[in-house]
Scaffold this active site. Structure first.
Site, short mmCIF file in Angstrom:
data_model
loop_
_atom_site.label_atom_id
_atom_site.label_comp_id
_atom_site.label_asym_id
_atom_site.label_seq_id
_atom_site.Cartn_x
_atom_site.Cartn_y
_atom_site.Cartn_z
N GLU A 55 64.30 22.69 20.05
CA GLU A 55 63.62 21.70 20.88
C GLU A 55 64.17 21.71 22.31
O GLU A 55 63.42 21.63 23.28
CB GLU A 55 63.77 20.30 20.28
N LYS B 265 68.11 13.52 7.59
CA LYS B 265 67.59 14.37 8.67
C LYS B 265 68.46 15.58 9.01
O LYS B 265 69.67 15.51 9.03
CB LYS B 265 67.44 13.54 9.95
N SER C 287 70.80 12.85 12.20
CA SER C 287 70.34 11.61 12.82
C SER C 287 71.41 10.56 12.61
O SER C 287 72.09 10.53 11.58
CB SER C 287 69.03 11.18 12.17
N HIS D 165 44.05 28.91 16.15
CA HIS D 165 43.83 27.46 16.28
C HIS D 165 44.77 26.66 15.37
O HIS D 165 44.42 25.57 14.94
CB HIS D 165 42.38 27.08 15.96
#
Ligand code: ARG
Length: 459
Positions: A290, A283, A277, A156
């Site tokens: 992704e 970043k 970024s 979980h």
């Protein structure tokens, strides 16, 4: 452009209808397979006395010439032709004259395209197998070096019990090992040669289908001519196997993204596989992971698309089937790129072992082991579970872990606790006592690694 089938037509095809019908824009990928299949076909035609040896030699050298010219860039496959089959045949006739007109004897584009697509798919499966092998090797290196890298195992997405990085990666090793097996199964099932099925009902020429099948490395010819030109099961199976591979990659990417987050900091993705970024200078984003997760949808889409295309088709060939190509090619390219990039990204990952171990230390991942400790002292498991529950509440209130409690504190809740509790619930003990086959203990993992190495060495 005159069509191969222009004989019974008195009018030109509408320009838009022609473009709509044409497949050259994407089936040009089948060029090499088309040449290979045609060569095997004409060799068989000559052997069976359907064309002469001179005609065969002329066709073969014509085909070799076309191949050489396309490969060198001297000749390009253009939209002037309806499909790759027409391109090859028209160029052959231009080159060698009348003998070229005999190449298509005893053959239809229906069995021709069925063959070309199988040859393409078969080669692609072999390439995909190699990619999975490389990924398995890469995972195995991480596994071998991390049998004592402790980390929390989750259920979980909550810390559950301690495991090791090796054990966690071995879970993925198993998934990709099954993926490898699926590719082998599909290869064996699809490796039958459809050429000789003709348009749908075979042919009256005395073709030697066994010869063509053997020449092209197939197990045997297909057994029913109508099925041969209608079957796209093998592609659906392959797209399904690619979808499962993508699902595995996507889950793995999701974990790497979580582990790479500022909150976890379990892993560092190499600069070569991260992006920045345009606005936030701090970043470093896990874009490769992704995108792999995102591209999974595309591959599932290809599977759904072909399943839907095929579902209502009466036997035998229907033009709907031309729709198999773009989605299948896209899925093969996508899965191939994702496997390559994912492997390269994992090979350069670095692990923050201290942070992982510290995370495993917190969050009561040793609570089950503490309960098992009490069971060892004669407490029934259900009561032990209750006692540790009380300890967890106590620790939570006092912001500490079980092992931070003094013996005095522990004994206030149960007198069964003794000094040996601390060793019994250390991370090392928690992992090393999990000796069940398939478990994370270092000794078990060493055996696992030996058999995994053996597997990879043999494929
Ligand atoms: N481009 C077609 C395909 O991919 C080739 C077969 C054409 N056959 C036909 N009967 N029109 O399916």
């Amino acid at each position: 452009m005159a069509q191969l089938w222009g004989g019974r037509f008195t009018k030109e095809t509408d320009k838009k209808a022609y473009d709509f019908n044409a497949s050259i824009g994407f089936d040009k990928r089948l060029f090499h397979d088309d040449i290979e299949g045609s060569k095997a076909h004409v060799m068989m035609l000559a052997k069976c006395g359907i064309i002469t040896d001179e005609e065969k030699d002329s066709i073969i050298s014509g085909l070799d010439g076309i191949k050489a010219d396309v490969d060198s860039g001297k000749l390009s496959i253009t939209s002037e032709y309806e499909d790759v089959h027409s391109f090859v045949e028209a160029n052959l006739i231009d080159r060698i004259g009348d003998a070229g007109k005999k190449m298509h004897t005893g053959r239809s584009r229906n069995d021709q395209v069925a063959l070309d697509m199988r040859l393409y798919c078969r080669r692609n499966i072999s390439e995909m197998r190699l990619r999975i092998k490389k990924l398995l090797e890469c995972l195995l290196n991480v596994i071998e070096n991390n049998t004592d890298t402790y980390m929390p195992g989750f259920t979980h997405l909550q810390k559950a019990q301690p495991v090791t990085l090796a054990h966690h990666f071995a879970a993925y090793f198993e998934m990709f090992k099954r993926d490898y097996g699926r590719l082998c199964d599909i290869f064996d099932r699809m490796n039958y040669c459809p050429l000789g099925a003709g348009a749908l009902a075979g042919t009256t020429y005395p073709l030697d289908r066994d010869m063509v099948a053997k020449e092209l490395g197939f197990t045997a010819p297909t057994a029913n001519s109508m099925d041969s030109v209608s079957d796209r099961d093998y592609l659906i199976e392959y797209l399904s196997a690619l979808s499962i591979i993508m699902m595995h990659l996507s889950r793995f990417c999701e974990e790497i993204i979580i582990w790479n987050s500022n909150e976890y900091r379990f892993v560092n993705i190499d600069d070569a596989f991260s992006t920045g970024s345009s606005i936030m200078p701090q970043k470093k984003n896990p874009d490769i992971a992704e995108l792999t997760r995102g591209k999974t949808g595309r591959v599932y889409g290809a599977l759904m698309s072909l399943l839907t295309t095929m579902k209502g088709l009466p036997l035998a060939y229907n033009k709907d089937m031309q729709e198999d190509k773009e989605v299948a090619f896209d899925a093969m390219d996508t899965a191939g790129d994702c496997l390559d990039l994912f492997t390269a990204m994992v090979a350069t990952l670095t692990f923050n072992k201290d942070i992982m171990a510290e995370s495993a230390q917190k969050g009561f991942t040793n609570a089950t082991d503490a309960a098992d400790y009490l069971v060892g002292k004669g407490v029934p498991f259900r009561d032990a579970h209750g006692i540790i529950g009380q300890i967890v509440i106590y620790c939570d209130t006092n912001s500490k872990s079980i092992e931070d409690c003094t013996l005095d504190e522990l004994q206030k809740i149960s007198l069964y606790f003794d000094n040996d509790i601390y060793d019994a619930i250390s991370l090392k003990t928690c992992v090393d006592k999990r000796l069940t086959k398939g478990g994370p203990a270092e000794t078990v993992m060493r055996e696992y690694i030996a058999s995994a190495r053996d597997f990879v060495g043999k494929i």
